[in-house]
Design a protein around this motif. Structure first.
Motif, PDB file in Angstrom:
ATOM      1  N   TYR A 186      -4.621  12.959  -1.746  1.00  0.00           N
ATOM      2  CA  TYR A 186      -5.213  13.144  -0.356  1.00  0.00           C
ATOM      3  C   TYR A 186      -5.095  14.487   0.289  1.00  0.00           C
ATOM      4  O   TYR A 186      -5.978  14.669   1.146  1.00  0.00           O
ATOM      5  CB  TYR A 186      -4.771  12.106   0.604  1.00  0.00           C
ATOM      6  CG  TYR A 186      -5.002  10.756   0.116  1.00  0.00           C
ATOM      7  CD1 TYR A 186      -4.216   9.907  -0.557  1.00  0.00           C
ATOM      8  CD2 TYR A 186      -6.426  10.014   0.450  1.00  0.00           C
ATOM      9  CE1 TYR A 186      -4.647   8.682  -1.044  1.00  0.00           C
ATOM     10  CE2 TYR A 186      -6.841   8.882   0.053  1.00  0.00           C
ATOM     11  CZ  TYR A 186      -5.860   8.071  -0.707  1.00  0.00           C
ATOM     12  OH  TYR A 186      -6.134   7.030  -1.200  1.00  0.00           O
TER      13      TYR A 186
ATOM     14  N   PRO B  32     -12.047  11.757   1.819  1.00  0.00           N
ATOM     15  CA  PRO B  32     -12.130  10.483   1.359  1.00  0.00           C
ATOM     16  C   PRO B  32     -13.364   9.601   2.315  1.00  0.00           C
ATOM     17  O   PRO B  32     -13.122   9.660   3.405  1.00  0.00           O
ATOM     18  CB  PRO B  32     -10.959   9.543   1.160  1.00  0.00           C
ATOM     19  CG  PRO B  32     -10.112  10.183   1.879  1.00  0.00           C
ATOM     20  CD  PRO B  32     -10.407  11.552   2.076  1.00  0.00           C
TER      21      PRO B  32
ATOM     22  N   LEU C 257       0.988  -1.189  -0.050  1.00  0.00           N
ATOM     23  CA  LEU C 257      -0.089   0.069  -0.030  1.00  0.00           C
ATOM     24  C   LEU C 257       0.828   1.138  -0.053  1.00  0.00           C
ATOM     25  O   LEU C 257       1.677   1.458   0.819  1.00  0.00           O
ATOM     26  CB  LEU C 257      -0.735   0.022   1.105  1.00  0.00           C
ATOM     27  CG  LEU C 257      -2.227  -0.300   1.070  1.00  0.00           C
ATOM     28  CD1 LEU C 257      -2.795  -0.194   2.630  1.00  0.00           C
ATOM     29  CD2 LEU C 257      -3.041   0.255   0.304  1.00  0.00           C
ATOM     30  N   SER C 258       0.875   2.123  -1.071  1.00  0.00           N
ATOM     31  CA  SER C 258       1.480   3.375  -0.875  1.00  0.00           C
ATOM     32  C   SER C 258       0.694   4.392  -1.573  1.00  0.00           C
ATOM     33  O   SER C 258       0.125   4.196  -2.674  1.00  0.00           O
ATOM     34  CB  SER C 258       2.882   3.266  -1.783  1.00  0.00           C
ATOM     35  OG  SER C 258       2.695   3.244  -2.945  1.00  0.00           O
ATOM     36  N   ARG C 259       0.335   5.474  -0.635  1.00  0.00           N
ATOM     37  CA  ARG C 259      -0.644   6.493  -1.150  1.00  0.00           C
ATOM     38  C   ARG C 259       0.194   7.634  -1.690  1.00  0.00           C
ATOM     39  O   ARG C 259       1.049   8.054  -1.302  1.00  0.00           O
ATOM     40  CB  ARG C 259      -1.594   6.846  -0.044  1.00  0.00           C
ATOM     41  CG  ARG C 259      -2.417   5.516   0.433  1.00  0.00           C
ATOM     42  CD  ARG C 259      -3.570   6.236   1.432  1.00  0.00           C
ATOM     43  NE  ARG C 259      -4.309   5.086   1.965  1.00  0.00           N
ATOM     44  CZ  ARG C 259      -4.055   4.455   3.011  1.00  0.00           C
ATOM     45  NH1 ARG C 259      -2.917   4.767   3.599  1.00  0.00           N
ATOM     46  NH2 ARG C 259      -4.540   3.450   3.367  1.00  0.00           N
ATOM     47  N   ASN C 260      -0.380   8.352  -2.852  1.00  0.00           N
ATOM     48  CA  ASN C 260       0.182   9.314  -3.405  1.00  0.00           C
ATOM     49  C   ASN C 260      -0.399  10.724  -2.415  1.00  0.00           C
ATOM     50  O   ASN C 260      -1.561  10.766  -2.516  1.00  0.00           O
ATOM     51  CB  ASN C 260      -0.085   9.540  -4.750  1.00  0.00           C
ATOM     52  CG  ASN C 260       0.504  10.683  -5.234  1.00  0.00           C
ATOM     53  OD1 ASN C 260       1.207  11.428  -4.742  1.00  0.00           O
ATOM     54  ND2 ASN C 260       0.425  10.853  -6.729  1.00  0.00           N
ATOM     55  N   PRO C 261       0.422  11.353  -1.867  1.00  0.00           N
ATOM     56  CA  PRO C 261      -0.255  12.340  -0.931  1.00  0.00           C
ATOM     57  C   PRO C 261      -0.997  13.398  -1.791  1.00  0.00           C
ATOM     58  O   PRO C 261      -1.931  14.127  -1.369  1.00  0.00           O
ATOM     59  CB  PRO C 261       0.862  13.130  -0.341  1.00  0.00           C
ATOM     60  CG  PRO C 261       2.123  12.030  -0.279  1.00  0.00           C
ATOM     61  CD  PRO C 261       1.672  11.129  -1.726  1.00  0.00           C
TER      62      PRO C 261
ATOM     63  N   GLN D 101     -10.822  21.085   1.573  1.00  0.00           N
ATOM     64  CA  GLN D 101     -10.190  19.769   2.000  1.00  0.00           C
ATOM     65  C   GLN D 101     -10.528  18.624   1.281  1.00  0.00           C
ATOM     66  O   GLN D 101     -11.839  18.494   1.097  1.00  0.00           O
ATOM     67  CB  GLN D 101     -10.111  19.669   3.465  1.00  0.00           C
ATOM     68  CG  GLN D 101      -9.479  20.715   4.324  1.00  0.00           C
ATOM     69  CD  GLN D 101      -8.145  20.724   4.356  1.00  0.00           C
ATOM     70  OE1 GLN D 101      -7.480  19.738   3.795  1.00  0.00           O
ATOM     71  NE2 GLN D 101      -7.158  21.378   5.121  1.00  0.00           N
ATOM     72  N   ARG D 102      -9.803  17.560   1.085  1.00  0.00           N
ATOM     73  CA  ARG D 102     -10.431  16.270   0.496  1.00  0.00           C
ATOM     74  C   ARG D 102     -10.579  15.465   1.671  1.00  0.00           C
ATOM     75  O   ARG D 102      -9.831  15.440   2.621  1.00  0.00           O
ATOM     76  CB  ARG D 102      -9.182  15.636  -0.368  1.00  0.00           C
ATOM     77  CG  ARG D 102      -9.039  16.324  -1.856  1.00  0.00           C
ATOM     78  CD  ARG D 102      -8.190  15.764  -2.291  1.00  0.00           C
ATOM     79  NE  ARG D 102      -7.377  16.677  -3.236  1.00  0.00           N
ATOM     80  CZ  ARG D 102      -6.989  16.534  -4.484  1.00  0.00           C
ATOM     81  NH1 ARG D 102      -7.479  15.464  -5.364  1.00  0.00           N
ATOM     82  NH2 ARG D 102      -6.159  17.332  -4.960  1.00  0.00           N
TER      83      ARG D 102
END
Lengths: 553, 445
Positions: free
Chosen positions: B13, B25, B6-10, B22-23
């Motif tokens: 977000y 999710p 799992l690697s999220r692209n900041p 603000q986002r």
């Protein structure tokens, strides 16, 4: 006439057919309002929802009730619509879970952390790291609820808060005392340290905020996030609850079971599980002085307990080198595994991956409750003997605290890929955090609502009036609705002689007797019915002939 | 080896600039949101408590009359205009937004018994103790002009009630008999009598515009159809009715304010039993008016309070009282469903909010959403004992509180006595009479 017509139709079949078919086509076009271009919709109606998705969002079944039926049906319809919408929305979630698959002859448990770190992108690879901290003893760890911050507590007094993804040190201090356990409170701005004698609460800058002397000899702590309760288990067999929003001790329960070394919480219903050296696991809530449930799990002492996030399965490991899986809703054992060296620490991730630590080896098992597991999913050897395990909430990372420091290892598929921004958001700003904190404090659940079934408030209270009345009688010691004994009024001018009083009492006496008589008559009727029933049964039985009949006189 | 961690692209977000929102999710998985029922319950509890905190219904007091306010009249076209008639014959026209009196005129000598504004809103009628019906213009007279009615009709006896037809140029008065008048004539076009000498009020049905109802002094309510020559039917009750009010949404329901501290909602077609008995007042109920939605009504009582009842509930949902408000003679619910106006004995007209905790003014969409959410939560958990206790709690003046308890004790005593009589007599000889049936004596056609 008919035959002629037939001949006619037969005679000019093709032309007429050709004429007829265009007319038919025209008629079809006239029938279809959109010009007949489209064919009939092959996917008519709303899109089907896969059943397993619908099951995930299913709440309790339908309510039975005659009163207010229309209100109930309407609310049920709305609820079903909401469930279906939520199940459809599941498709739009951005992230996917991680996975690790070996090649055909490769075993996933033989793949080393370095290989995984090399095969994965740089940011993910950086999530595997070791902290060499040999000086201050074996380390306990705790990840904050958002998964951003890590709290390390060394046995000899070293406490550090780290933003582990950017490797930034938030605060570091030595409390100059032995540290038994460390725990984050509701945000990354406060944490609790159970030190040698008392419980201390520190700020994220390392400033000591509180020294709570009422909580002494604390060995283990658990934080219940939705109740803002810090549950502590002490060496003097006391289980105490501290409300961290108000700063009051909510309950102090003397469990009388000895040193409380093993503790975990059930995230589904906020019940605390304690493991004991006699092999039992007890379940506690702050409302009762006795345990809610006592389960005998192991033949030796219990070494570690953990519960999954849905509150369905409990996994325990004991001194008898066994690891058992229980269904905690029905209190039934499901599986039992034998580990050659026994597991000293257990931890469950958000997606159901179990990590068990034996000595200095950490093994990760997948799907422990559904299918019997034969070999681990992953394994890793750390430098010192393992003292604490913890999964990072929304990442594929397992933190291991051991005698030589801290290791963060990659476990693909451990973390929940899609977080909810309104609950625990790792990317929240300061303003968002403040808003969330206020809302969470307003929604703080009172400790009286902690029960084995968290949805008990939603059930209809069917206790009858008699039941409640009986409880009241028991509580008060007398019957508040009962008729008071008739005391005749004292009359003047000699009308209150003994004979007069008796006469007046006799006038009213029959009222009491009336009820008594009715009651006895009813009882007698019931007895009569019973007797008749027994007679009938006997008659039915005795009608049958048995071999011993000839010996009957 | 196939591996994905799992690697999220900041960037996905975190918001791009500080001028964006603000986002957030969302994931609605129930396992990420435990304790659903408890958290909703806590929110409902907070919402109920906050409603009590923000329940400040009193808005303004319209001061100016020199004698008790006897009747109020709503303007059908303008929400901010109110007319009031007092016991010294004065009629005042008020501007509700500025809380000011716009116009004063001396209409009658003696009480102003009834007032009604014509459906077009250009003129209004008043009746008074000097046996006259006067028709006035809505516009104030120009500079130098005298205040003169458009028309004055002199009657033979005192008129006690007045109401105007919804659409036609017809109005009805009541006194010794119920008269139907045409605006152009000076004698009634039709009169209805039924053996009674005095009627106290008359009301036109707003939906079925040819029907009328009136309250007579022989404890009855008489129903008429304007097109017929005789009254339709009447229901005789145990005590006298002061006023009736028709439900503006349901043509056949009307509510009457009775002297025996109750209000009764009747279905016009079945007058044998009232549809509902509304109890809660501790003294005679003097006036009743329906909300334009037809779901609730407000009642004014001699016991210095006004109460708001839902149309199908036996108990009131709200009670308004002030130390300064004495016996409330008349009450009106404003046409935008938001305000209640009460005219009382001590020469004041008070403006109240119909929903005590409502925030007035323009609300932002987020506020509206929050209000709807709290409302739904309160409805969902309304039966839980703690929430019910807080939602029901109203402060009552000591006199009314004690009177209420006394009435409760008296009622319970009567019920117990009846139960005892039934218990000690032959089964079936003492029939069970429901609360509804008790109050109706007979129905006469």
């Amino acid at each position: 006439g008919k035959t002629k017509d037939d001949n006619k139709t037969e005679g000019q079949p093709e032309q007429q057919k050709r004429q007829q078919t265009p007319i038919k086509k025209k008629r079809k076009r006239d029938e279809q309002p959109d010009g007949g271009k489209k064919k009939s919709d092959p996917f008519h109606g709303p899109a089907p929802i896969p059943k397993h998705k619908l099951e995930k969002f299913k709440r309790k079944g339908k309510i039975q009730g005659k009163i207010q039926k229309d209100i109930i049906t309407r609310s049920e319809e709305a609820s079903e619509m909401a469930q279906k919408q939520a199940a459809r929305f599941d498709l739009l979630l951005p992230e996917d879970a991680g996975f690790l698959e070996g090649d055909e002859d490769e075993d996933t448990c033989m793949i080393s952390q370095e290989d995984i770190a090399d095969a994965v992108d740089i940011t993910s690879g950086a999530k595997y790291f070791n902290l060499k901290l040999c000086q201050f003893g074996p380390y306990r760890l705790d990840y904050s609820r958002t998964g951003r911050h890590l709290l390390l507590g060394g046995r000899r007094g070293h406490v550090a808060c780290v933003d582990w993804q950017s490797k930034k040190l938030v605060c570091e201090l030595n409390v100059m005392e032995s540290v038994n356990d460390v725990k984050w409170l509701h945000t990354e701005h406060m944490f609790a340290v159970a030190q040698k004698k008392w419980l201390y609460i520190y700020d994220s800058n390392g400033i000591e905020l509180h020294c709570i002397r009422k909580f002494n000899d604390v060995l283990r702590m658990q934080f219940l996030p939705y109740h803002f309760l810090l549950a502590t288990a002490s060496a003097t067999s006391f289980l105490q609850y501290l409300d961290v929003s108000v700063g009051k001790e909510v309950a102090a329960i003397c469990t009388k079971t000895g040193r409380l070394d093993v503790m975990c919480q059930n995230p589904h219903n906020a019940v605390i599980h304690l493991g004991h050296p006699n092999g039992t696991v007890t379940l506690w809530s702050p409302n009762q002085k006795e345990a809610l449930v006592k389960m005998l799990c192991h033949q030796g002492g219990v070494r570690s307990v953990t519960v999954d996030k849905t509150g369905t399965y409990m996994i325990t490991s004991g001194m008898d080198k066994k690891m058992k899986v229980f269904d905690i809703r029905a209190f039934k054992p499901l599986r039992s595994y034998f580990l050659p060296t026994g597991a000293s620490c257990l931890s469950l991730s958000q997606r159901g991956l179990l990590s068990a630590a034996t000595g200095d080896i950490v093994q990760v098992y997948r799907d422990v409750w559904s299918t019997p597991v034969t070999k681990p999913y992953m394994a890793h050897r750390v430098r010192g003997s393992v003292w604490g395990l913890g999964y990072c909430p929304f990442e594929d990372v397992l933190g291991v605290g051991h005698g030589e420091g801290f290791t963060s290892m990659l476990v693909p598929g451990a973390g929940e890929p899609n977080f909810d921004g309104l609950d625990a958001n790792p990317y929240r700003s300061a303003k968002q955090r403040q808003e969330w904190e206020v809302k969470a404090l307003l929604e703080k659940i009172q400790p009286e609502l902690i029960t084995l079934d968290p949805s008990e408030l939603g059930h209809v209270d069917r206790a009858t009036f008699e039941q409640r009345h009986q409880d009241r009688v028991e509580a008060l010691g007398f019957d508040p609705l009962g008729k008071e004994k008739f005391v005749p009024k004292h009359k003047k001018k000699g009308r209150s002689s003994a004979a007069g009083i008796e006469r007046r009492k006799r006038k009213v006496a029959h009222e009491d007797q009336r009820d008594v008589i009715r009651q006895t008559v009813e009882d007698r009727m019931k007895l009569e019915e019973e007797r008749n029933r027994m007679k009938e049964k006997k008659a039915a039985l005795s009608g049958k002939r048995s071999a011993l009949d000839r010996f009957k006189k | 080896m196939k591996v994905k961690v799992l690697s999220r692209n900041p960037d996905d977000y975190v918001r791009e600039t500080k001028h964006d929102i603000q986002r957030v999710p969302r994931n609605y998985d129930p396992s990420l949101h435990p304790f659903e029922v408890s958290r909703e319950y806590t929110r409902a509890l907070n919402a109920t408590k906050l409603e009590r905190v923000f329940a400040k219904p009193f808005l303004a007091s319209l001061d100016g009359h020199r004698d008790g306010v006897n009747c109020l009249a709503k303007h059908p076209q303008s929400l901010s205009t109110l007319l009031s008639g007092s016991c010294d014959g004065e009629v005042k026209v008020w501007n509700l937004t500025k809380h000011e009196c716009v116009r004063t005129l001396q209409a009658h000598e003696g009480f102003v018994r009834g007032m009604v504004v014509r459906h077009c809103g250009t003129s209004f009628f008043t009746i008074g103790d000097d046996k006259t019906i006067k028709h006035w213009k809505m516009e104030a007279p120009g500079y130098g002009e005298e205040e003169e009615p458009l028309n004055t009709i002199l009657g033979k006896a005192v008129f006690t009630g007045l109401d105007h037809h919804q659409k036609n140029a017809v109005f009805a008065t009541c006194g010794h008999q119920v008269d139907i008048w045409d605006e152009q004539r000076s004698t009634p076009i039709r009169s209805f009598t039924w053996g009674v000498d005095s009627f106290s009020s008359v009301r036109f049905n707003p939906v079925e515009t040819e029907l009328l109802g009136s309250c007579a002094s022989d404890r009855s309510i008489v129903l008429y159809d304007m097109r017929e020559s005789t009254p339709l039917k009447k229901v005789i009750m145990t005590m006298r009715t002061n006023t009736i009010s028709w439900n503006p949404m349901e043509a056949y329901y009307f509510t009457c304010a009775n002297e025996d501290y109750n209000l009764y909602t009747y279905d016009m077609r079945h007058l044998e039993n009232p549809v509902k008995v509304h109890v809660d007042h501790v003294s005679a109920v003097l006036d009743v008016d329906y909300s334009p939605t037809g779901r609730e009504f407000v009642s004014a009582s001699f016991d210095k309070t006004i109460r708001i009842f839902p149309k199908d509930s036996a108990n009131s949902r709200e009670v308004y009282h002030t130390k300064r408000m004495q016996h409330v003679i008349c009450v009106k619910w404003s046409a935008d469903n938001k305000y209640v106006l009460s005219g009382s004995d001590e020469m004041n007209i008070r403006l109240w909010k119909a929903n005590a905790a409502e925030k007035l003014g323009v609300l932002s969409p987020r506020e509206k959403q929050a209000i709807h959410y709290s409302q739904k939560l309160k409805e969902k958990f309304q039966h839980h004992p703690q929430i019910k206790r807080i939602a029901r709690h109203r402060h009552l003046p000591k006199v009314i509180y004690h009177q209420k308890n006394e009435l409760k004790v008296m009622k319970e005593a009567r019920r117990r006595k009846e139960r005892n009589v039934r218990k000690h007599s032959k089964p079936g000889s003492v029939p069970v009479v429901s609360e509804k049936e008790k109050h109706v004596v007979s129905v006469v056609k």
